[in-house]
Write an enzyme that holds these catalytic residues in place. Structure first.
Site, PDB file in Angstrom:
ATOM      1  N   THR A  35     -21.859 -34.986  33.813  1.00 50.80           N
ATOM      2  CA  THR A  35     -21.826 -36.309  33.978  1.00 50.80           C
ATOM      3  C   THR A  35     -21.605 -36.746  35.080  1.00 50.80           C
ATOM      4  O   THR A  35     -20.651 -36.071  36.072  1.00 50.80           O
ATOM      5  CB  THR A  35     -20.869 -37.014  32.909  1.00 50.80           C
ATOM      6  OG1 THR A  35     -19.578 -37.109  33.083  1.00 50.80           O
ATOM      7  CG2 THR A  35     -20.718 -36.478  31.444  1.00 50.80           C
ATOM      8  N   ASP A  36     -21.711 -37.992  35.501  1.00 52.15           N
ATOM      9  CA  ASP A  36     -21.188 -38.775  36.765  1.00 52.15           C
ATOM     10  C   ASP A  36     -19.702 -39.207  36.088  1.00 52.15           C
ATOM     11  O   ASP A  36     -19.290 -38.879  35.136  1.00 52.15           O
ATOM     12  CB  ASP A  36     -22.045 -39.683  37.384  1.00 52.15           C
ATOM     13  CG  ASP A  36     -21.744 -39.964  38.856  1.00 52.15           C
ATOM     14  OD1 ASP A  36     -20.495 -39.630  39.367  1.00 52.15           O
ATOM     15  OD2 ASP A  36     -22.602 -40.386  39.577  1.00 52.15           O
ATOM     16  N   PHE A  37     -18.977 -39.866  37.140  1.00 53.10           N
ATOM     17  CA  PHE A  37     -17.651 -39.738  37.066  1.00 53.10           C
ATOM     18  C   PHE A  37     -17.026 -40.647  35.756  1.00 53.10           C
ATOM     19  O   PHE A  37     -17.505 -41.677  35.848  1.00 53.10           O
ATOM     20  CB  PHE A  37     -17.015 -40.478  38.420  1.00 53.10           C
ATOM     21  CG  PHE A  37     -15.432 -40.226  38.366  1.00 53.10           C
ATOM     22  CD1 PHE A  37     -14.957 -39.065  38.182  1.00 53.10           C
ATOM     23  CD2 PHE A  37     -14.625 -41.308  38.796  1.00 53.10           C
ATOM     24  CE1 PHE A  37     -13.424 -39.068  38.294  1.00 53.10           C
ATOM     25  CE2 PHE A  37     -13.335 -41.326  38.928  1.00 53.10           C
ATOM     26  CZ  PHE A  37     -12.793 -40.135  38.691  1.00 53.10           C
TER      27      PHE A  37
END
Ligand SMILES: *[C@@H]1O[C@H](CO)[C@@H](O)[C@H](O)[C@H]1NC(C)=O
Ligand SMILES: *[C@@H]1O[C@H](CO)[C@@H](O)[C@H](O)[C@H]1NC(C)=O
Ligand SMILES: *[C@@H]1O[C@H](CO)[C@@H](O)[C@H](O)[C@H]1NC(C)=O
Ligand SMILES: *[C@@H]1O[C@H](CO)[C@@H](O)[C@H](O)[C@H]1NC(C)=O
Ligand SMILES: *[C@@H]1O[C@H](CO)[C@@H](O)[C@H](O)[C@H]1NC(C)=O
Ligand SMILES: *[C@@H]1O[C@H](CO)[C@@H](O)[C@H](O)[C@H]1NC(C)=O
Ligand SMILES: *[C@@H]1O[C@H](CO)[C@@H](O)[C@H](O)[C@H]1NC(C)=O
Ligand SMILES: *[C@@H]1O[C@H](CO)[C@@H](O)[C@H](O)[C@H]1NC(C)=O
Ligand SMILES: *[C@@H]1O[C@H](CO)[C@@H](O)[C@H](O)[C@H]1NC(C)=O
Length: 815
Positions: A363-365
């Site tokens: 995932t992104d952050f």
């Protein structure tokens, strides 16, 4: 041989035949890390917690030797090396032996700051806690603000840290090494002394993908030296919105150019990453449509019709997958109204089925938690984890410090029967397979021998070469450029005497060095344009700051005008602060009025020829300055080693060789306009995509097509001769575009890049460029999401937008 992951590392396991395909000697595998002592920090009056102004050099005084040259092992990189559908039997066996908690733990990635105490030192208690309690599968570097001293470290300190984590990970619980991820996106730019490369923009402007490859390979080596195995790059986003704060990070607005750069970037990072322990896993991002925020601000919603998504946004990702990208990162926020992190359509159907991506997805952050923390799309952390696991094929959650830790929620969901254990095994299997592919079960520790190569002069030269090839000369009336050594040239602007202002974000920290850190943070790794000018001319340059990086006056502007009048020529540097993502949001591309008015005054009140030197994250509107200027040079963000090559180009030691990788708008209303807008609509930018020139007059002649008919299965060859009528050698890119003049129902694009090539032409010499065009490339996505071909006349243009452009025509048939 097979590696039995069940028994790995328990004793001093030695994988005997690692050396069979490897010409590189790895350190002997055993459960003990190499000892890489980390010295520092210097204590200040016995203080435990470091004050904010504590200098990085005092915190981490270590410097690598930086050998001048080095050799890396050679492997066959011509074939596909990348993720497959297969999970090896030993990986399956290992997976089966794990508890549910341990399986889920593999899917969790925690920020490194969790394991650094307030004294800046490694907190082994915290590492043990996360290994024991959460079965932590991965750690990433989060590089932010003043805390960068707890992230921007020498390779020695990094290796000491990552090896310490590994030692704890392999001696407890299921004894599985972690995979360490870091934003080594432009060189290993968060590792001190590693050569920081020019921005993605610059790499694209070279129109030579070998620069993307070389940058990737150097980055991989330096990342490995630090004991990390995985970079969050390359970016395959398009620069389709010029207000967006992340323009400089990408390979431009064109899907083909972008895709070529992405492909070679992945190859550079990865090589044969299943054998070569100097290479790392790539993570192409941000899947998908990130670069098209509806109001130009970062992470704002994107609305992209599916046919446009497939036509323009998907191809660079497909190129990354074709190159074997081991991993992919999904994007922040939403596309077409739906959260990306919850999207079955994009993260199962498009990614896994249509585009056949086999690797691991992160995932992104903290995006899973963002569903309940930001987006109002989940009730709580458990609900958020359920949604992402249920609807998407996401494998790893990148987790923010202090938020929900993912593992407890997912374990609970499986126990409650909401998520089948098979879903967990699918992801954990991909992650363990990647760890095996990267050799982490053979040797989880860093290779100390690589440390000496970090910061090598060989790498500095590679960075400078990319800058030389990237600088775009946009205007040069009356041959104002190149400057002659005897001329009195006045340089104005903060970025003329700054390393950080010519470098941008994602180096040192995510946002670039803070003003408090200043250029001191580089500790001598890098230079300024001022230093470059001095090196090229042999004398100090005539520089006055005039205005600061945000364009506000810092000197008496009457004095600047007076000095400009006295000078033979004047150069104004344009830049912006080193920001990205949300902190870099802007509402207009207008320049600061103080800066604008000063340059206008010099234009009106003096007769000194003006050169505009653009060194900026994104294209600010030039207004009348564009007319006032005799010369305009676009250096984009050349990075810490950009000072010398910029000076070399200004003084004619190197003839400019870059071309615009994006459209430079005149005004805000054009911020979404790309060169592939429809044929009959407005395209009236300040500078078109693909334009640029050198100091030599290059003429093109004898454009030849092998056939005047283009049919499926029957490619046409296009050749053209380029002649250098100038006095300097010219590195010359040739770009081939097509324009379908009539296309039923779908208004054709005014131009599309189909191919490009770059060759050096000696003064007086000619070279031939050869291209191939297929009918298949002329297919396009319909609104019914079918790829179609419509017959019609097609123009082939070489170097559209430049004075030396040449056109040939053929007819496209459907069969
Ligand atoms: C890290 O550095 C410390 C301090 O010099 C040293 O005691 C320790 O052994 C090193 N650890 C590793 C894994 O290199
Ligand atoms: C180390 O981590 C533990 C567990 O998270 C924490 O309780 C402790 O305060 C940390 N120590 C320092 C010096 O930050
Ligand atoms: C989370 O939200 C779901 C859906 O509303 C609910 O069923 C569940 O009880 C909530 N869990 C917690 C821990 O609040
Ligand atoms: C998602 O959850 C729903 C409801 O529990 C279930 O019917 C469906 O099969 C799940 N889908 C996947 C892909 O797990
Ligand atoms: C350039 O900036 C540095 C500080 O970063 C300063 O020490 C130096 O004097 C400046 N150079 C000139 C020529 O003013
Ligand atoms: C530039 O100067 C203005 C006006 O003095 C000031 O507000 C701004 O903070 C300065 N910017 C930087 C980056 O120093
Ligand atoms: C370049 O040379 C050609 C052929 O001599 C000439 O026609 C053309 O005007 C020249 N272009 C420039 C920009 O000087
Ligand atoms: C172009 O082709 C003609 C005819 O074949 C030839 O005479 C001429 O030399 C060619 N020009 C260049 C620049 O190669
Ligand atoms: C380009 O194509 C022409 C004609 O097909 C061929 O004669 C020539 O050798 C090719 N040149 C290069 C550099 O490949």
């Amino acid at each position: 041989m097979k590696i039995n992951l069940l028994n790995h590392l328990i004793s001093s396991l030695i994988i005997a035949d690692v050396g069979v395909d490897s010409v590189y000697s790895l350190s002997v595998s055993n459960a003990q890390p190499p000892s890489i002592p980390a010295t520092g920090p210097r204590t200040v009056g016995g203080r435990v917690c470091l004050p904010d102004k504590f200098l990085l050099q005092d915190f981490d005084p270590m410097r690598p030797i930086s050998v001048p040259t080095y050799d890396l092992p050679k492997f066959d990189e011509s074939k596909y090396v990348g993720p497959t559908d297969e999970i090896d039997q030993d990986v399956k066996d290992l997976l089966e032996s794990l508890t549910l908690e341990q399986k889920v733990g593999q899917m969790a990635q925690y920020p490194h700051s969790t394991f650094i105490g307030c004294d800046g030192l490694i907190n082994t208690t915290a590492i043990e806690l996360y290994v024991d309690t959460y079965g932590m599968g991965s750690v990433l570097t989060v590089a932010g603000g003043v805390f960068s001293r707890w992230a921007y470290w020498s390779p020695q300190r990094y290796a000491n840290f990552t090896n310490t984590i590994q030692q704890i990970a392999i001696s407890r619980g299921p004894k599985i090494p972690i995979i360490y991820g870091i934003d080594s996106v432009r060189g290993a730019a968060l590792i001190k002394s590693a050569v920081i490369m020019p921005s993605g923009y610059n790499v694209a402007a070279t129109f030579d993908p070998t620069h993307a490859y070389t940058a990737g390979k150097i980055t991989a080596k330096d990342t490995r030296a630090a004991g990390a195995h995985w970079t969050f790059g390359p970016l395959a986003d398009l620069n389709s919105e010029k207000l967006w704060s992340r323009n400089f990070e990408n390979f431009g607005e064109d899907p083909y150019l972008n895709g070529e750069m992405v492909y070679h970037s992945v190859k550079g990072y990865q090589g044969d990453y299943k054998k070569d322990r100097t290479r790392i896993a790539a993570c192409v991002k941000h899947f998908i449509g990130y670069g098209y925020p509806h109001n130009g601000h970062d992470q704002e919603p994107r609305y992209i019709p599916m046919n446009r998504l497939m036509e323009y946004f998907a191809p660079p990702f497909q190129k990354a997958f074709d190159a074997g990208s081991a991993t992919v990162m999904e994007t922040y926020g939403s596309l077409n109204g739906e959260d990306m992190i919850a999207s079955k359509l994009f993260l199962r159907e498009l990614l896994r089925k249509t585009m056949e991506f086999k690797g691991m997805m992160v995932t992104d952050f903290d995006e899973i938690n963002s569903q309940y923390l930001k987006h109002h799309t989940a009730f709580n952390a458990t609900d958020a984890s359920f949604i992402s696991l249920n609807y998407t094929s996401v494998d790893m959650s990148m987790i923010r410090n202090g938020g929900s830790l993912f593992v407890p929620e997912v374990v609970q969901l499986v126990k409650a029967g909401k998520i089948p254990v098979g879903r967990i095994e699918e992801s954990a299997g991909r992650i363990l397979q990647l760890k095996k592919d990267l050799g982490l079960f053979e040797n989880p520790f860093s290779d100390p021998a690589l440390i000496d190569t970090v910061g090598s002069a060989q790498d500095v030269e590679a960075a400078r070469n990319t800058v030389r090839e990237s600088i775009v000369l946009l205007k040069n009336e009356n041959d104002v450029l190149p400057f002659k050594p005897e001329e009195n040239v006045l340089f104005v602007g903060a970025n003329i005497n700054s390393t950080r202002y010519i470098s941008g974000g994602w180096q040192v920290t995510a946002q670039g060095p803070s003003d408090a850190q200043g250029d001191l943070v580089y500790d001598g790794y890098g230079d300024t344009i001022l230093l470059g000018l001095q090196k090229v001319t042999g004398k100090p340059a005539n520089w006055i700051q005039g205005y600061n990086i945000t364009g506000y006056a810092v000197d008496d502007l009457n004095e600047v005008v007076r000095l400009a009048r006295l000078a033979d020529k004047v150069v104004f540097g344009f830049g912006e602060r080193t920001l990205t993502e949300i902190p870099g949001d802007i509402n207009t591309l207008d320049l600061n009025k103080e800066q604008y008015n000063l340059i206008e005054r010099v234009a009106v009140e003096t007769s000194t020829p003006i050169t505009l030197l653009l060194l900026q994250n994104r294209p600010f509107s030039l207004g009348k300055l564009s007319k006032y200027a005799s010369a305009i040079v676009n250096g984009m963000l050349p990075g810490p080693y950009g000072g010398l090559p910029v000076a070399e180009v200004l003084y004619g030691k190197y003839s400019p060789a870059g071309r615009m990788p994006y459209t430079y708008p005149k005004r805000d209303y054009q911020s979404f306009v790309t060169y592939y807008t429809t044929i009959w609509n407005e395209y009236d930018p300040e500078f078109a995509f693909g334009v640029g020139m050198g100091y030599n007059n290059i003429t093109y002649s004898n454009i030849t097509l092998s056939s005047a008919e283009l049919r499926p299965g029957k490619p046409v060859s296009v050749s053209i001769t380029a002649t250098n009528n100038g006095k300097l050698p010219q590195s010359e890119p040739a770009i081939m575009y097509t324009t379908q003049k009539i296309r039923r129902r779908y208004s054709p694009e005014r131009l599309r890049v189909r191919s490009f090539d770059k060759k050096v032409i000696a003064p007086g010499a000619s070279v031939e460029f050869n291209f191939t065009l297929t009918a298949e490339e002329m297919m396009f996505w319909s609104v019914e999401l079918e790829k179609e071909l419509e017959e019609g006349p097609v123009d082939i243009t070489i170097n559209a937008g430049n004075a030396n452009a040449k056109v040939a025509s053929l007819y496209l048939y459907e069969d």
